[in-house]
Design a protein around this motif. Sequence first.
Motif, PDB file in Angstrom:
ATOM      1  N   TYR A  82      35.991  33.851  29.779  1.00 30.87           N
ATOM      2  CA  TYR A  82      35.373  34.370  29.000  1.00 30.87           C
ATOM      3  C   TYR A  82      33.635  33.330  29.743  1.00 30.87           C
ATOM      4  CZ  TYR A  82      39.146  36.343  26.951  1.00 30.87           C
ATOM      5  OH  TYR A  82      40.378  37.258  26.238  1.00 30.87           O
ATOM      6  N   HIS A  83      34.315  32.072  29.661  1.00 32.10           N
ATOM      7  CA  HIS A  83      33.563  31.112  29.051  1.00 32.10           C
ATOM      8  C   HIS A  83      32.744  31.227  31.059  1.00 32.10           C
ATOM      9  CE1 HIS A  83      31.862  26.861  29.986  1.00 32.10           C
ATOM     10  NE2 HIS A  83      31.403  27.263  31.284  1.00 32.10           N
ATOM     11  N   HIS A  84      32.931  31.625  31.870  1.00 30.82           N
ATOM     12  CA  HIS A  84      32.069  32.587  33.142  1.00 30.82           C
ATOM     13  C   HIS A  84      31.381  33.283  32.775  1.00 30.82           C
ATOM     14  CE1 HIS A  84      31.891  33.397  37.514  1.00 30.82           C
ATOM     15  NE2 HIS A  84      32.431  34.567  36.706  1.00 30.82           N
ATOM     16  N   GLU A  85      32.334  34.763  32.218  1.00 35.88           N
ATOM     17  CA  GLU A  85      31.254  35.686  32.131  1.00 35.88           C
ATOM     18  C   GLU A  85      29.738  35.471  31.053  1.00 35.88           C
ATOM     19  OE1 GLU A  85      31.538  39.011  32.813  1.00 35.88           O
ATOM     20  OE2 GLU A  85      33.058  38.434  34.136  1.00 35.88           O
ATOM     21  N   THR A 142      45.808  34.772  34.864  1.00 39.36           N
ATOM     22  CA  THR A 142      45.551  34.968  36.723  1.00 39.36           C
ATOM     23  C   THR A 142      44.859  36.609  36.645  1.00 39.36           C
ATOM     24  OG1 THR A 142      47.704  34.593  37.005  1.00 39.36           O
ATOM     25  CG2 THR A 142      46.978  36.001  39.093  1.00 39.36           C
ATOM     26  N   ASN A 143      45.015  37.467  35.933  1.00 36.71           N
ATOM     27  CA  ASN A 143      44.043  39.027  36.226  1.00 36.71           C
ATOM     28  C   ASN A 143      42.014  38.010  35.530  1.00 36.71           C
ATOM     29  OD1 ASN A 143      46.184  40.419  36.948  1.00 36.71           O
ATOM     30  ND2 ASN A 143      46.826  41.118  34.620  1.00 36.71           N
ATOM     31  N   GLY A 144      42.515  37.497  34.825  1.00 36.73           N
ATOM     32  CA  GLY A 144      41.332  36.991  34.374  1.00 36.73           C
ATOM     33  C   GLY A 144      40.815  38.478  33.752  1.00 36.73           C
ATOM     34  N   TRP A 145      39.290  38.194  33.216  1.00 37.15           N
ATOM     35  CA  TRP A 145      38.247  39.155  32.503  1.00 37.15           C
ATOM     36  C   TRP A 145      37.385  39.306  32.649  1.00 37.15           C
ATOM     37  CZ3 TRP A 145      34.238  39.276  28.744  1.00 37.15           C
ATOM     38  CH2 TRP A 145      34.217  40.460  28.404  1.00 37.15           C
ATOM     39  N   HIS A 146      37.011  40.517  33.744  1.00 37.19           N
ATOM     40  CA  HIS A 146      36.012  40.667  34.508  1.00 37.19           C
ATOM     41  C   HIS A 146      35.356  42.225  33.725  1.00 37.19           C
ATOM     42  CE1 HIS A 146      36.838  37.008  36.198  1.00 37.19           C
ATOM     43  NE2 HIS A 146      37.387  37.235  36.652  1.00 37.19           N
ATOM     44  N   PRO A 147      34.382  42.348  33.308  1.00 31.29           N
ATOM     45  CA  PRO A 147      34.087  43.596  32.537  1.00 31.29           C
ATOM     46  C   PRO A 147      34.103  44.496  34.159  1.00 31.29           C
ATOM     47  CG  PRO A 147      32.908  42.063  31.637  1.00 31.29           C
ATOM     48  CD  PRO A 147      33.282  41.634  32.715  1.00 31.29           C
ATOM     49  N   ALA A 148      33.490  44.640  34.995  1.00 32.20           N
ATOM     50  CA  ALA A 148      33.507  45.752  35.964  1.00 32.20           C
ATOM     51  C   ALA A 148      34.659  45.808  36.708  1.00 32.20           C
ATOM     52  CB  ALA A 148      32.438  44.957  37.506  1.00 32.20           C
TER      53      ALA A 148
END
Length: 316
Positions: free
Chosen positions: A82-85, A138-144
């Motif tokens: 989330y921080h990255h996004e 590991t999967n992370g959260w990236h909308p795309a």
Amino acid sequence: MTKVWTQTELLHELEPAVEVQLNRHLAIAQEWHPHDFVPWSEGLNFEALGGEDWESGQSKLSDVAKAAMITNLLTEDNLPSYHHEIVDSFGYDGPWGTWVGRWTAEENRHSIVMRDYLVVTRGVDPVALENARMQQMTNGWHPAKYGRKAQTLLDSLAYVTFQELATRVSHRNTGKACGDPIADRMLTRVAADENLHMLFYRNLMAAALEVAPDQAAQSITATITDFVMPGFEIPGFRRNAALLAKAGIYDLRQHRDEVVLPVLRKWKLMERNDLGPKGERHRDVLGAFLADLDKQVERFEDARARVLERKSNQVA
């Protein structure tokens, strides 16, 4: 002709509002420490240190409370993604960057205190919880990655406004469902943080509506009509979400009445007279969606009532 603002232009234009909201937040946010909300005296060593490993009979939590705690915690665990996004949208510079750092630090306390509570009280299987955390992060959260469009600045502002409020509702109701005054106190404290975060984003989005009403209306409409909680990629999320909805932790009526409608009323989006043709079209789409949401709420509650009635008849 209505001006179409670029991301960079909006970042600069909204920076004074960010500074105002940041200072407001720092002035009213209360300091607290995760260790103060964990019943350490209940802790016991696990087998690796000569103690006893977890078994299900040790948990005092109901199945609903377990599902809610695990879902909420794993959602908080994905903070780095989330921080990255958010940084991608807001940047590291000036008040924007200061806020992102502060928000990240405050959110991190939530996962710390919830995990410590669950491990110390043996509320859930700590091995399964750790395996789920590893998979989730590991999967992370990236909308795309999940077929969702890239987020603009205004998309991000709209989303986190509703997401923070939804999380507040979920944490607060989870605390009540735990049947433990310590858990209730802990999650009340976490929910208070989420409410302050929501106010920051809600007020900033209000400023964006004054600057770029059509673009803001587009982002708000897109967010509401395609809203999902950030934990939707957690293994078993759909099953747990359905269980929490049936138990009244977070259901469609709460989503509509405690999250969507209060924020829209605060923004006065449906009454604004400064929208251009594009903004009007997006607002029309939103109006139609809200009307359909009313029907969805009725259908869900009717279905839930039938299920509860059948269970009651089976018990009788």
